[in-house]
Scaffold this motif. Structure first.
Motif, short mmCIF file in Angstrom:
data_model
loop_
_atom_site.label_atom_id
_atom_site.label_comp_id
_atom_site.label_asym_id
_atom_site.label_seq_id
_atom_site.Cartn_x
_atom_site.Cartn_y
_atom_site.Cartn_z
N SER A 184 8.96 -24.40 32.53
CA SER A 184 8.01 -25.43 32.13
C SER A 184 7.49 -26.23 33.33
O SER A 184 6.33 -26.63 33.37
N ALA A 185 8.35 -26.46 34.32
CA ALA A 185 7.92 -27.17 35.52
C ALA A 185 7.01 -26.29 36.37
O ALA A 185 6.03 -26.76 36.96
N LYS A 186 7.34 -25.00 36.45
CA LYS A 186 6.52 -24.08 37.24
C LYS A 186 5.10 -24.00 36.73
O LYS A 186 4.15 -23.77 37.49
N GLU A 187 4.93 -24.16 35.43
CA GLU A 187 3.60 -24.08 34.85
C GLU A 187 2.72 -25.24 35.27
O GLU A 187 1.49 -25.16 35.17
N LYS A 188 3.33 -26.33 35.74
CA LYS A 188 2.56 -27.53 36.05
C LYS A 188 2.10 -27.59 37.51
O LYS A 188 1.17 -28.34 37.82
N VAL A 189 2.75 -26.83 38.42
CA VAL A 189 2.47 -27.03 39.84
C VAL A 189 2.16 -25.71 40.56
O VAL A 189 2.49 -24.63 40.08
N THR A 190 1.54 -25.85 41.72
CA THR A 190 1.29 -24.75 42.64
C THR A 190 1.90 -25.11 43.99
O THR A 190 1.71 -26.23 44.48
N ALA A 191 2.65 -24.19 44.58
CA ALA A 191 3.29 -24.45 45.88
C ALA A 191 2.29 -24.27 47.01
O ALA A 191 1.58 -23.26 47.07
N VAL A 192 2.20 -25.24 47.89
CA VAL A 192 1.29 -25.16 49.04
C VAL A 192 1.97 -25.72 50.29
O VAL A 192 2.84 -26.59 50.21
N ALA A 193 1.57 -25.22 51.44
CA ALA A 193 2.06 -25.76 52.70
C ALA A 193 1.30 -27.05 53.01
O ALA A 193 0.15 -27.21 52.60
N ASP A 194 1.95 -27.96 53.71
CA ASP A 194 1.27 -29.20 54.09
C ASP A 194 1.75 -29.61 55.47
O ASP A 194 2.87 -30.10 55.63
N ALA A 195 0.91 -29.40 56.46
CA ALA A 195 1.27 -29.71 57.85
C ALA A 195 1.49 -31.20 58.04
O ALA A 195 2.31 -31.61 58.88
N ASP A 196 0.76 -32.03 57.29
CA ASP A 196 0.93 -33.48 57.41
C ASP A 196 2.33 -33.90 56.96
O ASP A 196 2.94 -34.78 57.57
N LEU A 197 2.84 -33.28 55.92
CA LEU A 197 4.19 -33.59 55.45
C LEU A 197 5.21 -33.15 56.47
O LEU A 197 6.17 -33.88 56.77
N ASP A 198 5.04 -31.95 57.03
CA ASP A 198 5.95 -31.46 58.06
C ASP A 198 6.00 -32.43 59.24
O ASP A 198 7.07 -32.78 59.74
N SER A 199 4.83 -32.85 59.70
CA SER A 199 4.75 -33.75 60.84
C SER A 199 5.33 -35.12 60.51
O SER A 199 6.03 -35.72 61.33
N ALA A 200 5.05 -35.60 59.29
CA ALA A 200 5.54 -36.92 58.88
C ALA A 200 7.06 -36.97 58.85
O ALA A 200 7.67 -37.92 59.35
N LEU A 201 7.68 -35.94 58.29
CA LEU A 201 9.14 -35.92 58.21
C LEU A 201 9.74 -35.77 59.60
O LEU A 201 10.71 -36.46 59.95
N ASP A 202 9.18 -34.87 60.39
CA ASP A 202 9.68 -34.65 61.75
C ASP A 202 9.64 -35.94 62.58
O ASP A 202 10.61 -36.31 63.24
N ALA A 236 9.36 -39.10 61.45
CA ALA A 236 10.16 -40.17 60.87
C ALA A 236 11.64 -39.99 61.21
O ALA A 236 12.33 -40.96 61.57
N VAL A 237 12.12 -38.77 61.09
CA VAL A 237 13.53 -38.50 61.40
C VAL A 237 13.81 -38.69 62.89
O VAL A 237 14.81 -39.30 63.28
N ALA A 238 12.92 -38.19 63.74
CA ALA A 238 13.11 -38.31 65.18
C ALA A 238 13.13 -39.78 65.60
O ALA A 238 13.99 -40.20 66.40
N LYS A 239 12.22 -40.57 65.07
CA LYS A 239 12.15 -41.99 65.42
C LYS A 239 13.40 -42.72 64.96
O LYS A 239 13.96 -43.55 65.68
N TYR A 240 13.87 -42.40 63.76
CA TYR A 240 15.06 -43.05 63.21
C TYR A 240 16.30 -42.73 64.04
O TYR A 240 17.08 -43.61 64.40
N TRP A 241 16.49 -41.47 64.38
CA TRP A 241 17.67 -41.07 65.13
C TRP A 241 17.59 -41.54 66.59
O TRP A 241 18.61 -41.87 67.19
#
Length: 248
Positions: free
Chosen positions: A55-73, A75-80
């Protein structure tokens, strides 16, 4: 006699050239039509999507997001980096309590942390949660209920940040997070934006918009050496984007 020999050699040369030309023509493959481009999906997004229920799979499509990758990278680097400067270097045990808490609990909600706030701001998300328990009553909470509300006819973006022990595999981390968000994703409305002026009775109430969703995921692992053992935290960021389209 000499002329006949020359003529024979010339004829043989012409035939050889013709045969080579024929072979070359036969070996040339016809041009293939260009294949249509397919949307890129990251391994993390695909893996997370595969762990969702039907039921959850029917609601979404998986996509890559470079902005999310960069944001997490970032944020984690700055915190550590900030944490390591408190005691002079990452070799020190500045993160020991945090790591032990994550190891003890197995999975920790990191939305209300510096990392969560930094990722949210970087990707310009509206919420720090994909959904809440209250899907039709936005006044019942601020943790993303508007994102899942049927009456909200606006494009929205929400993020989730979770932490698991660094020793957990990426696949297992995504499975754990998928279990956390599955029931919320499965309840996301696919239409809404009701206009109260368009109907006179409850039965006339019809949605004006279609809702569609994409889901992205990113993983970042940080470790330090504590008492001779490599320990750390694996962060999983999930972003859901809601797109609204007016019904035809």
């Amino acid at each position: 006699m000499k002329l006949k020999k020359i003529a024979s050699l010339a004829l043989a040369g012409v035939m050889a050239v013709s045969m080579l030309a024929g072979c070359a023509t036969a070996n040339v493959e016809p041009e293939q039509p260009e294949k249509p481009e397919t949307p890129a999906t990251s391994a993390a997004a695909d893996a997370l999507y595969s762990e969702l229920t039907g039921s959850a799979k029917e609601k979404v499509t998986a996509v890559a997001d470079a902005d999310l990758d960069s944001a997490l990278d970032n944020a984690v680097a700055k915190y550590w980096n900030y944490g390591s400067m408190l005691t002079g270097g990452p070799r020190d045990e500045v993160f020991q309590d945090e790591i032990e808490r994550v190891n003890y609990q197995g999975v920790v909600d990191y939305r209300e942390t510096r990392i969560g706030a930094a990722v949210k701001d970087a990707v310009k998300a509206n919420y720090l949660s994909i959904a809440s328990e209250h899907h039709n009553y936005p006044w019942n909470g601020i943790d993303g209920s508007l994102f899942s509300c049927k009456t909200d006819a606006n494009n929205r973006k929400a993020v989730e940040i979770w932490a698991v022990p660094a020793s957990v595999s990426d696949a297992m981390a995504l499975e754990i997070v998928a279990e956390k968000i599955d029931r919320f994703v499965s309840k996301l409305p696919v239409e809404g934006g009701y206009n109260q002026d368009d109907y006179t009775t409850e039965s006339d109430n019809k949605p004006n918009y279609d809702f569609s969703y994409t889901i992205s995921a990113s993983i970042e692992t940080k470790t330090v050496n504590i008492a001779g053992l490599e320990q750390g935290i694996k962060y999983v960021a999930v972003m859901m984007t809601k797109t609204v389209a007016e019904k035809g």
